[in-house]
Design a protein around this motif. Structure first.
Motif, mmCIF file in Angstrom:
data_model
loop_
_atom_site.group_PDB
_atom_site.id
_atom_site.type_symbol
_atom_site.label_atom_id
_atom_site.label_comp_id
_atom_site.label_asym_id
_atom_site.label_seq_id
_atom_site.Cartn_x
_atom_site.Cartn_y
_atom_site.Cartn_z
ATOM 1 N N GLN A 128 -18.734 0.359 -6.798
ATOM 2 C CA GLN A 128 -18.468 1.641 -7.344
ATOM 3 C C GLN A 128 -19.267 1.854 -8.717
ATOM 4 O OE1 GLN A 128 -14.566 2.881 -9.186
ATOM 5 N NE2 GLN A 128 -14.335 4.156 -7.492
ATOM 6 N N GLN A 129 -20.068 2.983 -8.755
ATOM 7 C CA GLN A 129 -20.576 3.413 -9.777
ATOM 8 C C GLN A 129 -20.097 4.784 -10.148
ATOM 9 O OE1 GLN A 129 -24.996 3.151 -9.638
ATOM 10 N NE2 GLN A 129 -25.218 2.825 -11.798
ATOM 11 N N ALA A 130 -19.642 4.895 -11.491
ATOM 12 C CA ALA A 130 -19.065 6.246 -11.925
ATOM 13 C C ALA A 130 -20.439 6.802 -12.655
ATOM 14 C CB ALA A 130 -18.082 6.020 -12.898
ATOM 15 N N LEU A 131 -20.409 7.823 -12.990
ATOM 16 C CA LEU A 131 -21.705 8.633 -13.662
ATOM 17 C C LEU A 131 -22.018 7.872 -15.157
ATOM 18 C CD1 LEU A 131 -23.801 10.828 -13.273
ATOM 19 C CD2 LEU A 131 -22.128 12.474 -14.564
ATOM 20 N N GLY A 132 -23.279 7.490 -15.094
ATOM 21 C CA GLY A 132 -23.536 6.791 -16.518
ATOM 22 C C GLY A 132 -22.899 5.299 -16.950
ATOM 23 N N GLN A 133 -22.398 4.985 -15.718
ATOM 24 C CA GLN A 133 -21.927 3.500 -15.753
ATOM 25 C C GLN A 133 -22.760 2.458 -14.771
ATOM 26 O OE1 GLN A 133 -19.411 2.678 -18.086
ATOM 27 N NE2 GLN A 133 -19.865 4.888 -18.647
ATOM 28 N N GLY A 134 -22.497 1.443 -15.146
ATOM 29 C CA GLY A 134 -22.925 0.319 -14.030
ATOM 30 C C GLY A 134 -22.222 0.046 -12.813
ATOM 31 N N PRO A 135 -22.938 -0.500 -11.961
ATOM 32 C CA PRO A 135 -21.985 -0.637 -10.690
ATOM 33 C C PRO A 135 -20.674 -1.715 -11.043
ATOM 34 C CG PRO A 135 -24.184 -0.992 -9.946
ATOM 35 C CD PRO A 135 -23.927 -0.949 -11.656
ATOM 36 N N GLU A 136 -19.554 -1.321 -10.377
ATOM 37 C CA GLU A 136 -18.151 -2.272 -10.587
ATOM 38 C C GLU A 136 -17.941 -2.815 -9.161
ATOM 39 O OE1 GLU A 136 -15.729 0.066 -14.043
ATOM 40 O OE2 GLU A 136 -14.691 -1.198 -12.500
ATOM 41 N N PHE A 137 -17.626 -4.162 -9.192
ATOM 42 C CA PHE A 137 -17.601 -4.719 -7.995
ATOM 43 C C PHE A 137 -16.274 -4.306 -7.263
ATOM 44 C CE2 PHE A 137 -17.230 -8.368 -5.223
ATOM 45 C CZ PHE A 137 -15.964 -8.760 -5.188
ATOM 46 N N LEU A 138 -16.322 -4.169 -6.147
ATOM 47 C CA LEU A 138 -14.960 -3.683 -5.200
ATOM 48 C C LEU A 138 -14.679 -5.058 -4.232
ATOM 49 C CD1 LEU A 138 -15.820 0.126 -4.169
ATOM 50 C CD2 LEU A 138 -14.411 -0.996 -6.062
ATOM 51 N N THR A 139 -15.611 -5.195 -3.531
ATOM 52 C CA THR A 139 -15.083 -6.281 -2.487
ATOM 53 C C THR A 139 -16.452 -7.162 -2.068
ATOM 54 O OG1 THR A 139 -13.841 -6.781 -0.622
ATOM 55 C CG2 THR A 139 -15.318 -4.736 -0.392
ATOM 56 N N TYR A 140 -16.244 -8.225 -1.436
ATOM 57 C CA TYR A 140 -17.208 -9.160 -1.020
ATOM 58 C C TYR A 140 -16.869 -9.694 0.503
ATOM 59 C CZ TYR A 140 -20.040 -13.326 -0.264
ATOM 60 O OH TYR A 140 -20.767 -14.523 0.127
ATOM 61 N N PHE A 141 -17.918 -9.648 1.513
ATOM 62 C CA PHE A 141 -17.632 -10.329 2.652
ATOM 63 C C PHE A 141 -18.821 -11.390 2.923
ATOM 64 C CE2 PHE A 141 -14.816 -7.610 5.029
ATOM 65 C CZ PHE A 141 -15.120 -6.181 4.270
ATOM 66 N N GLN A 142 -18.411 -12.611 3.497
ATOM 67 C CA GLN A 142 -19.527 -13.564 3.636
ATOM 68 C C GLN A 142 -19.221 -13.549 5.281
ATOM 69 O OE1 GLN A 142 -19.073 -18.016 3.017
ATOM 70 N NE2 GLN A 142 -20.581 -17.274 1.598
ATOM 71 N N ASN A 143 -20.232 -13.018 5.969
ATOM 72 C CA ASN A 143 -20.292 -12.871 7.443
ATOM 73 C C ASN A 143 -18.968 -11.787 7.639
ATOM 74 O OD1 ASN A 143 -22.437 -14.487 8.210
ATOM 75 N ND2 ASN A 143 -21.084 -16.298 7.661
ATOM 76 N N GLU A 144 -18.030 -12.079 8.513
ATOM 77 C CA GLU A 144 -16.717 -11.245 8.752
ATOM 78 C C GLU A 144 -15.917 -11.525 7.853
ATOM 79 O OE1 GLU A 144 -18.052 -13.437 10.803
ATOM 80 O OE2 GLU A 144 -16.474 -14.830 11.485
ATOM 81 N N ALA A 145 -15.797 -12.714 6.973
ATOM 82 C CA ALA A 145 -14.654 -12.929 6.175
ATOM 83 C C ALA A 145 -14.789 -12.088 4.812
ATOM 84 C CB ALA A 145 -14.774 -14.389 6.073
ATOM 85 N N GLN A 146 -13.630 -11.387 4.581
ATOM 86 C CA GLN A 146 -13.522 -10.660 3.089
ATOM 87 C C GLN A 146 -12.826 -11.900 2.228
ATOM 88 O OE1 GLN A 146 -11.018 -7.427 3.345
ATOM 89 N NE2 GLN A 146 -12.009 -6.405 1.684
#
Lengths: 115, 115
Positions: free
Chosen positions: A36-54
């Motif tokens: 998620q990237q708010a205006l004027g900010q860097g991207p912030e991690f939300l979630t990660y998948f490796q293949n189908e596994a979250q």
């Protein structure tokens, strides 16, 4: 070859509506990230998948946020009952091997505006 | 808490000069650090990765240094061109138990190269 694509590119929602954002990673890529990237900010991690596994969903701001990647390729980020603070650009990135220093290839993002 | 600081003000330089961007971090011991370029309306694009045991990395007109004692990385663009104008993001990487890399981004520094 095609890069990471995201749709829609722009989404306007009324407060309280549900939205679904789609990510098509590079074919064959193992890793898939949502940021998620708010205006004027860097991207912030939300979630990660490796293949189908979250494997990591520690960055999801609330239980209104849900992500899935059922067949290990396309992923959907769903936000229920949207709030104004959800307005941001949502970026998807994929990586080829899932290894530690994989380069992440980003899509163009979906700009979500909640009125 | 973990914190990454990049120059919040835009960096304006003359074409042909060397641009130097700074990334400082606290309360973090990254295994590596990456630099990305982001143009308006687009996702970040990977530029360079430097590991904790490397002091310097070069790629064409780009050079990155990494000082784990000072907790600082410097990103240099030599012989800068107007086409180098963009926002540059610093990202720290952690190798987590799942074998994947979780990136923590700074807010970015906007570079403007004037003819």
């Amino acid at each position: 070859g095609a890069g990471v694509s995201q749709s829609p590119r722009y989404k306007v929602a009324k407060r309280g509506q549900d939205v679904a954002l789609r990510c098509d990673p590079i074919s064959g890529h193992v890793s898939l990230f949502w940021y998620q990237q708010a205006l004027g900010q860097g991207p912030e991690f939300l979630t990660y998948f490796q293949n189908e596994a979250q494997l990591d969903k520690s960055g999801l701001p609330s239980d209104r946020f849900f992500a899935e990647r059922p067949e290990g390729s396309v992923s959907t980020l769903k936000i229920q009952r949207t709030q104004q603070e959800d307005s941001a650009v949502y970026l998807c990135a994929s990586g080829p091997t899932g290894s530690g220093t994989d380069t992440q290839y980003f899509g163009p993002g979906t700009r979500l505006t909640v009125l | 808490s973990q914190k990454i600081e990049q120059n919040s003000e835009a960096l304006n330089i003359q074409e042909g000069k060397t641009a130097t961007l700074t990334c400082n971090y606290t309360n973090y011991s990254p295994a590596y650090l990456q630099w990305y370029r982001q143009d308006p309306g687009r996702g970040p694009v990977f530029l360079l990765l430097i590991r904790e045991n490397e002091k310097e990395k070069r790629k064409e007109r780009l050079k990155v240094t990494f000082d784990t004692t000072l907790k600082q990385s410097l990103f240099h663009i030599t012989a800068s061109q107007p086409a180098d104008s963009a926002t540059y993001l610093c990202a720290l990487g952690a190798l987590l138990s799942g074998g994947y890399n979780k990136l923590i981004f700074g807010a970015g520094t906007r570079l403007a190269v004037h003819p």
